[in-house]
Design a protein around this motif. Structure first.
Motif, PDB file in Angstrom:
ATOM      1  N   ILE A  48       0.753  -1.258   0.002  1.00 61.96           N
ATOM      2  CA  ILE A  48      -0.130   0.016   0.132  1.00 61.96           C
ATOM      3  C   ILE A  48       1.006   0.936   0.162  1.00 61.96           C
ATOM      4  O   ILE A  48       0.486   2.376  -0.737  1.00 61.96           O
ATOM      5  N   VAL A  49       1.850   1.287   0.929  1.00 64.95           N
ATOM      6  CA  VAL A  49       2.852   2.434   0.662  1.00 64.95           C
ATOM      7  C   VAL A  49       3.509   2.503  -0.369  1.00 64.95           C
ATOM      8  O   VAL A  49       3.481   3.728  -1.024  1.00 64.95           O
ATOM      9  N   MET A  50       4.125   1.396  -1.108  1.00 59.85           N
ATOM     10  CA  MET A  50       4.753   1.701  -2.470  1.00 59.85           C
ATOM     11  C   MET A  50       3.755   2.202  -3.398  1.00 59.85           C
ATOM     12  O   MET A  50       4.039   2.930  -4.251  1.00 59.85           O
ATOM     13  N   THR A  51       2.479   1.781  -3.546  1.00 58.62           N
ATOM     14  CA  THR A  51       1.581   2.020  -4.481  1.00 58.62           C
ATOM     15  C   THR A  51       1.387   3.704  -4.267  1.00 58.62           C
ATOM     16  O   THR A  51       1.088   4.502  -5.168  1.00 58.62           O
ATOM     17  N   TYR A  52       1.004   3.940  -3.087  1.00 56.71           N
ATOM     18  CA  TYR A  52       0.665   5.491  -2.704  1.00 56.71           C
ATOM     19  C   TYR A  52       1.883   6.274  -3.134  1.00 56.71           C
ATOM     20  O   TYR A  52       1.697   7.358  -3.733  1.00 56.71           O
ATOM     21  N   THR A  53       2.997   5.921  -2.841  1.00 58.93           N
ATOM     22  CA  THR A  53       4.112   6.736  -3.173  1.00 58.93           C
ATOM     23  C   THR A  53       4.372   6.717  -4.681  1.00 58.93           C
ATOM     24  O   THR A  53       4.627   7.707  -5.306  1.00 58.93           O
ATOM     25  N   SER A  54       4.172   5.632  -5.467  1.00 53.71           N
ATOM     26  CA  SER A  54       4.256   5.826  -6.830  1.00 53.71           C
ATOM     27  C   SER A  54       3.324   6.693  -7.336  1.00 53.71           C
ATOM     28  O   SER A  54       3.264   7.494  -8.391  1.00 53.71           O
ATOM     29  N   TYR A  55       2.064   6.598  -6.737  1.00 50.67           N
ATOM     30  CA  TYR A  55       0.813   7.538  -7.415  1.00 50.67           C
ATOM     31  C   TYR A  55       1.365   8.975  -7.231  1.00 50.67           C
ATOM     32  O   TYR A  55       1.108   9.937  -7.970  1.00 50.67           O
ATOM     33  N   LEU A  56       1.981   9.283  -5.945  1.00 49.13           N
ATOM     34  CA  LEU A  56       2.319  10.671  -5.580  1.00 49.13           C
ATOM     35  C   LEU A  56       3.375  11.226  -6.593  1.00 49.13           C
ATOM     36  O   LEU A  56       3.589  12.223  -7.324  1.00 49.13           O
ATOM     37  N   CYS A  57       4.342  10.195  -6.915  1.00 50.07           N
ATOM     38  CA  CYS A  57       5.411  10.477  -7.811  1.00 50.07           C
ATOM     39  C   CYS A  57       5.045  10.937  -9.142  1.00 50.07           C
ATOM     40  O   CYS A  57       5.436  11.877  -9.801  1.00 50.07           O
ATOM     41  N   ILE A  58       4.079  10.117  -9.557  1.00 50.58           N
ATOM     42  CA  ILE A  58       3.572  10.338 -11.045  1.00 50.58           C
ATOM     43  C   ILE A  58       2.825  11.339 -10.900  1.00 50.58           C
ATOM     44  O   ILE A  58       2.993  12.429 -12.033  1.00 50.58           O
ATOM     45  N   ARG A  59       2.150  12.252  -9.960  1.00 51.81           N
ATOM     46  CA  ARG A  59       1.194  13.054 -10.021  1.00 51.81           C
ATOM     47  C   ARG A  59       1.886  14.278 -10.000  1.00 51.81           C
ATOM     48  O   ARG A  59       1.883  15.389 -10.655  1.00 51.81           O
ATOM     49  N   MET A  60       3.213  14.213  -9.186  1.00 48.82           N
ATOM     50  CA  MET A  60       3.994  15.462  -9.032  1.00 48.82           C
ATOM     51  C   MET A  60       4.720  15.681 -10.493  1.00 48.82           C
ATOM     52  O   MET A  60       5.123  16.647 -10.861  1.00 48.82           O
ATOM     53  N   ARG A  61       5.180  14.715 -10.848  1.00 51.98           N
ATOM     54  CA  ARG A  61       5.741  14.726 -12.103  1.00 51.98           C
ATOM     55  C   ARG A  61       4.766  15.262 -13.426  1.00 51.98           C
ATOM     56  O   ARG A  61       5.540  16.109 -14.114  1.00 51.98           O
ATOM     57  N   SER A  62       3.598  14.810 -13.475  1.00 47.77           N
ATOM     58  CA  SER A  62       2.721  15.680 -14.463  1.00 47.77           C
ATOM     59  C   SER A  62       2.613  16.900 -14.260  1.00 47.77           C
ATOM     60  O   SER A  62       2.349  17.554 -15.142  1.00 47.77           O
ATOM     61  N   ARG A  63       2.399  17.412 -12.983  1.00 47.30           N
ATOM     62  CA  ARG A  63       2.217  18.801 -12.715  1.00 47.30           C
ATOM     63  C   ARG A  63       3.883  19.651 -13.030  1.00 47.30           C
ATOM     64  O   ARG A  63       3.488  20.824 -13.817  1.00 47.30           O
ATOM     65  N   ASN A  64       4.827  18.951 -12.774  1.00 45.66           N
ATOM     66  CA  ASN A  64       5.965  19.875 -13.250  1.00 45.66           C
ATOM     67  C   ASN A  64       6.307  19.679 -14.643  1.00 45.66           C
ATOM     68  O   ASN A  64       6.893  20.708 -15.221  1.00 45.66           O
ATOM     69  N   ASN A  65       5.878  18.617 -15.514  1.00 48.89           N
ATOM     70  CA  ASN A  65       6.025  18.856 -16.920  1.00 48.89           C
ATOM     71  C   ASN A  65       4.654  19.061 -17.778  1.00 48.89           C
ATOM     72  O   ASN A  65       3.791  18.553 -17.614  1.00 48.89           O
ATOM     73  N   PRO A  66       4.847  20.421 -18.250  1.00 43.51           N
ATOM     74  CA  PRO A  66       3.395  20.667 -18.954  1.00 43.51           C
ATOM     75  C   PRO A  66       3.156  19.791 -20.073  1.00 43.51           C
ATOM     76  O   PRO A  66       4.176  19.671 -20.867  1.00 43.51           O
ATOM     77  N   THR A  67       2.093  19.216 -20.234  1.00 43.83           N
ATOM     78  CA  THR A  67       1.714  18.105 -21.320  1.00 43.83           C
ATOM     79  C   THR A  67       1.345  18.987 -22.523  1.00 43.83           C
ATOM     80  O   THR A  67       0.755  20.116 -22.338  1.00 43.83           O
TER      81      THR A  67
END
Length: 162
Positions: A37-56
């Protein structure tokens, strides 16, 4: 048994060992579940922050025939425009039957799968010669820039180069 002491028999010790083993198994399983659960949540947060930092790049689909990029927007033409559709010849099926050798025709529309009737209006695609019901092929070509049978473009080659 002196003094009221009760000694544990072999069956009592086996029962306590089983309970201890089940307890260890349960604790181990819960630990693995918490780690997942912790690994899944951490992965979700990383992807979410990466998508905010990179304008698509925003993709907008239109009915234009070219792909262009302006100000970070990509315009993709999905089908043909109305003027191009209107430029393709319309024929009655009774006319097509009279000139059967001139057109790559069949007895039915391969889009709606209905047989042609003598008073049906058909559209002839240039370059491949395939025939379809007028309404069927116009709807198709507004969404797809190619013939539904042979996948060749009905556009002249000079307009594809632009």
């Amino acid at each position: 048994m002196e003094g009221g002491e009760l000694s544990e028999g072999p069956e009592d010790q086996l029962g306590k060992e089983k309970v201890n083993n089940y307890g260890y198994g349960l604790i181990f399983s819960l630990g693995i579940l918490i780690i997942l659960i912790v690994m899944t949540y951490t992965s979700y947060l990383c992807i979410r922050m990466r998508s905010r930092n990179n304008p698509t790049t925003t993709v907008i689909t239109t009915t234009a025939t070219t792909t262009t990029m302006e100000n970070g927007l990509i315009f993709i033409q999905q089908g043909l425009d109305e003027a191009t559709l209107r430029s393709y010849p319309k024929l009655l099926y009774s006319q097509v039957k009279a000139h059967k050798g001139d057109f790559a025709s069949s007895s039915g529309c391969s889009i709606c799968l209905a047989d042609y009737k003598d008073n049906d209006v058909l559209r002839l695609l240039p370059y491949c010669g395939h025939l379809f019901h007028l309404m069927c092929i116009d709807t198709w070509l507004r969404l797809h820039p190619t013939c539904p049978i042979c996948r060749n473009s009905p556009l002249p080659y000079s307009s594809l180069a632009n």
